[in-house]
Design a protein around this motif. Structure first.
Motif, PDB file in Angstrom:
ATOM      1  N   LEU A 246      56.270   9.619 -55.077  1.00  0.00           N
ATOM      2  CA  LEU A 246      55.393  10.836 -55.675  1.00  0.00           C
ATOM      3  C   LEU A 246      56.520  11.527 -56.367  1.00  0.00           C
ATOM      4  CD1 LEU A 246      53.623  11.990 -52.348  1.00  0.00           C
ATOM      5  CD2 LEU A 246      52.382  11.018 -54.691  1.00  0.00           C
ATOM      6  N   ARG A 247      56.006  12.514 -57.281  1.00  0.00           N
ATOM      7  CA  ARG A 247      56.945  13.285 -58.077  1.00  0.00           C
ATOM      8  C   ARG A 247      56.600  14.686 -58.157  1.00  0.00           C
ATOM      9  NH1 ARG A 247      60.274   9.554 -61.077  1.00  0.00           N
ATOM     10  NH2 ARG A 247      61.528  11.490 -61.643  1.00  0.00           N
ATOM     11  N   PHE A 248      57.288  15.436 -57.928  1.00  0.00           N
ATOM     12  CA  PHE A 248      57.005  17.070 -57.800  1.00  0.00           C
ATOM     13  C   PHE A 248      57.737  17.856 -58.819  1.00  0.00           C
ATOM     14  CE2 PHE A 248      55.654  15.333 -53.679  1.00  0.00           C
ATOM     15  CZ  PHE A 248      54.368  15.722 -53.513  1.00  0.00           C
ATOM     16  N   GLY A 249      57.309  18.870 -59.416  1.00  0.00           N
ATOM     17  CA  GLY A 249      57.757  19.526 -60.565  1.00  0.00           C
ATOM     18  C   GLY A 249      57.971  21.181 -59.840  1.00  0.00           C
ATOM     19  N   TYR A 250      58.603  21.874 -60.805  1.00  0.00           N
ATOM     20  CA  TYR A 250      59.154  23.036 -60.410  1.00  0.00           C
ATOM     21  C   TYR A 250      57.933  24.058 -59.651  1.00  0.00           C
ATOM     22  CZ  TYR A 250      61.139  27.972 -60.655  1.00  0.00           C
ATOM     23  OH  TYR A 250      61.710  29.111 -60.256  1.00  0.00           O
ATOM     24  N   ASP A 251      56.749  24.162 -60.289  1.00  0.00           N
ATOM     25  CA  ASP A 251      55.680  24.734 -59.698  1.00  0.00           C
ATOM     26  C   ASP A 251      55.250  24.172 -58.387  1.00  0.00           C
ATOM     27  OD1 ASP A 251      53.746  26.803 -60.364  1.00  0.00           O
ATOM     28  OD2 ASP A 251      52.067  25.070 -60.220  1.00  0.00           O
ATOM     29  N   ASP A 252      55.347  23.011 -58.485  1.00  0.00           N
ATOM     30  CA  ASP A 252      54.991  22.468 -57.021  1.00  0.00           C
ATOM     31  C   ASP A 252      56.040  22.968 -55.781  1.00  0.00           C
ATOM     32  OD1 ASP A 252      52.683  20.695 -58.227  1.00  0.00           O
ATOM     33  OD2 ASP A 252      54.548  19.342 -58.993  1.00  0.00           O
ATOM     34  N   VAL A 253      57.095  22.917 -56.244  1.00  0.00           N
ATOM     35  CA  VAL A 253      58.217  23.092 -54.990  1.00  0.00           C
ATOM     36  C   VAL A 253      58.476  24.437 -54.817  1.00  0.00           C
ATOM     37  CG1 VAL A 253      60.538  22.472 -54.288  1.00  0.00           C
ATOM     38  CG2 VAL A 253      59.463  20.828 -55.839  1.00  0.00           C
ATOM     39  N   VAL A 254      58.305  25.246 -55.949  1.00  0.00           N
ATOM     40  CA  VAL A 254      58.672  26.529 -55.803  1.00  0.00           C
ATOM     41  C   VAL A 254      57.405  27.454 -55.199  1.00  0.00           C
ATOM     42  CG1 VAL A 254      59.588  28.711 -56.848  1.00  0.00           C
ATOM     43  CG2 VAL A 254      60.608  26.527 -57.242  1.00  0.00           C
ATOM     44  N   HIS A 256      54.138  26.170 -54.656  1.00  0.00           N
ATOM     45  CA  HIS A 256      52.969  25.486 -53.795  1.00  0.00           C
ATOM     46  C   HIS A 256      53.754  24.626 -52.983  1.00  0.00           C
ATOM     47  CE1 HIS A 256      49.824  27.519 -56.283  1.00  0.00           C
ATOM     48  NE2 HIS A 256      50.759  27.095 -57.352  1.00  0.00           N
ATOM     49  N   PRO A 257      54.599  24.924 -51.965  1.00  0.00           N
ATOM     50  CA  PRO A 257      55.241  23.955 -51.118  1.00  0.00           C
ATOM     51  C   PRO A 257      54.416  23.523 -50.118  1.00  0.00           C
ATOM     52  CG  PRO A 257      55.988  26.205 -50.641  1.00  0.00           C
ATOM     53  CD  PRO A 257      55.334  26.159 -51.769  1.00  0.00           C
ATOM     54  N   GLU A 258      53.265  24.316 -49.749  1.00  0.00           N
ATOM     55  CA  GLU A 258      52.387  23.942 -48.760  1.00  0.00           C
ATOM     56  C   GLU A 258      51.403  22.695 -49.220  1.00  0.00           C
ATOM     57  OE1 GLU A 258      52.355  26.862 -49.731  1.00  0.00           O
ATOM     58  OE2 GLU A 258      53.208  28.163 -47.945  1.00  0.00           O
ATOM     59  N   ARG A 259      51.052  22.821 -50.490  1.00  0.00           N
ATOM     60  CA  ARG A 259      50.304  21.769 -51.223  1.00  0.00           C
ATOM     61  C   ARG A 259      51.205  20.369 -51.138  1.00  0.00           C
ATOM     62  NH1 ARG A 259      48.286  23.314 -56.764  1.00  0.00           N
ATOM     63  NH2 ARG A 259      50.315  22.754 -57.364  1.00  0.00           N
ATOM     64  N   MET A 260      52.533  20.698 -51.692  1.00  0.00           N
ATOM     65  CA  MET A 260      53.513  19.409 -51.741  1.00  0.00           C
ATOM     66  C   MET A 260      53.628  18.847 -50.568  1.00  0.00           C
ATOM     67  SD  MET A 260      57.409  19.557 -52.871  1.00  0.00           S
ATOM     68  CE  MET A 260      58.042  20.393 -51.307  1.00  0.00           C
ATOM     69  N   VAL A 261      53.882  19.581 -49.300  1.00  0.00           N
ATOM     70  CA  VAL A 261      54.085  18.872 -48.178  1.00  0.00           C
ATOM     71  C   VAL A 261      52.640  18.183 -47.706  1.00  0.00           C
ATOM     72  CG1 VAL A 261      54.392  19.180 -45.567  1.00  0.00           C
ATOM     73  CG2 VAL A 261      55.711  20.263 -47.329  1.00  0.00           C
TER      74      VAL A 261
END
Length: 279
Positions: A246-254, A256-261
């Motif tokens: 999986l790959r995550f960008g800035y918006d995901d990590v900073v 929307h971390p709950e969605r990323m997890v």
């Protein structure tokens, strides 16, 4: 060196005594003010027009910038720009609209109205949300500006338990803010995480989670055409090598971390249920 250049080297503001010590006479000062090249912020404090900002406010109230407001001075990583000025006013009342912090027992910045790095970090640990304090601490500690052990000794007792918990989330090496935050959120979710793992045919990956899922965090450079091609090859090599990815960008990590997890957990759940082994 003229007066404007001198002020520019001092973030745009300074005291009269500093100007006089640098060789600028009272006549030079008055002439510069009359010409509009510099402005009088208050008695004994002068600055470049429109460049005083938070530093000018600190000088005006004989206070020190600290916490998030001092981060740019020490080139610390931050997540968000603050709209409020964080000040350590000493024994005085903080100006309206600012965030007041306690006194600064450690040596201050040598010439700017800014608290010393140790006080800035301690104030951040006590003031900011955990993730925001964490990235500031990570950038300072991995540069070697201060050690975790030193900060831990400065934070004794029950009232500093939360601050010490943030120190526990620091990692030896982080290549970006995204890596710091992703590691923080994955571990809070109870996942088994290994960082900077070398995989055959792929190279070093940011994270290997539960020994089956590769997670990469992509900053702006990953949007460049050459890097996109490289990442595509790495993605293919990851799957060929027997790992999910999986790959995550800035918006995901900073943002929307709950969605990323949640997405990481969903993939892991499917893996455990055998979804990726069905024919």
């Amino acid at each position: 060196m003229n007066m404007e250049t001198f002020l520019g080297l001092r973030a745009g503001v300074t005291r009269t005594s500093t100007l006089r010590g640098a060789g600028f006479s009272r006549a030079h000062l008055n002439k510069a003010v009359s010409a509009g090249r510099i402005v009088r912020i208050r008695r004994g404090v002068y600055g470049l027009p429109r460049e005083g900002g938070a530093l000018g406010l600190a000088l005006q109230h004989n206070a020190l910038l600290t916490c998030l407001s001092a981060a740019p001075t020490y080139r610390l990583w931050t997540l968000n720009d603050t709209t409020s000025v964080h000040l350590s006013p000493g024994h005085k009342r903080a100006p309206a609209g600012t965030v007041a912090h306690g006194r600064c027992p450690h040596p201050r910045h040598p010439w700017l109205p800014v608290a010393g790095l140790v006080d800035v970090l301690i104030h951040a640990l006590r003031c900011l949300p955990e993730a925001e304090a964490l990235v500031m601490l990570q950038s300072a500690t991995q540069r070697g500006d201060v050690t975790v052990e030193f900060l831990r000794r400065k934070l004794p007792g029950n009232r500093n338990a939360r601050a010490r918990a943030v120190l526990d989330s620091l990692i030896p090496r982080a290549d970006s803010i995204l890596e710091v935050l992703a590691n923080y959120h994955f571990r809070r979710a109870g996942l088994h995480v290994r960082r900077h793992v070398e995989l055959p045919g792929v190279g070093e990956v940011d994270f290997l989670i539960e020994e089956c899922l590769v997670v990469e965090t992509d900053g702006e450079t990953h949007l460049e055409p050459r890097q996109v091609k490289k990442d595509r090859k790495r993605n293919n090599a990851t799957l060929i090598g027997g790992h999910l990815g999986l790959r995550f960008g800035y918006d995901d990590v900073v943002h929307h971390p709950e969605r990323m997890v949640a997405e990481v957990l969903a993939v892991l759940e499917q893996f455990r249920s055998g979804a990726f082994r069905r024919r």
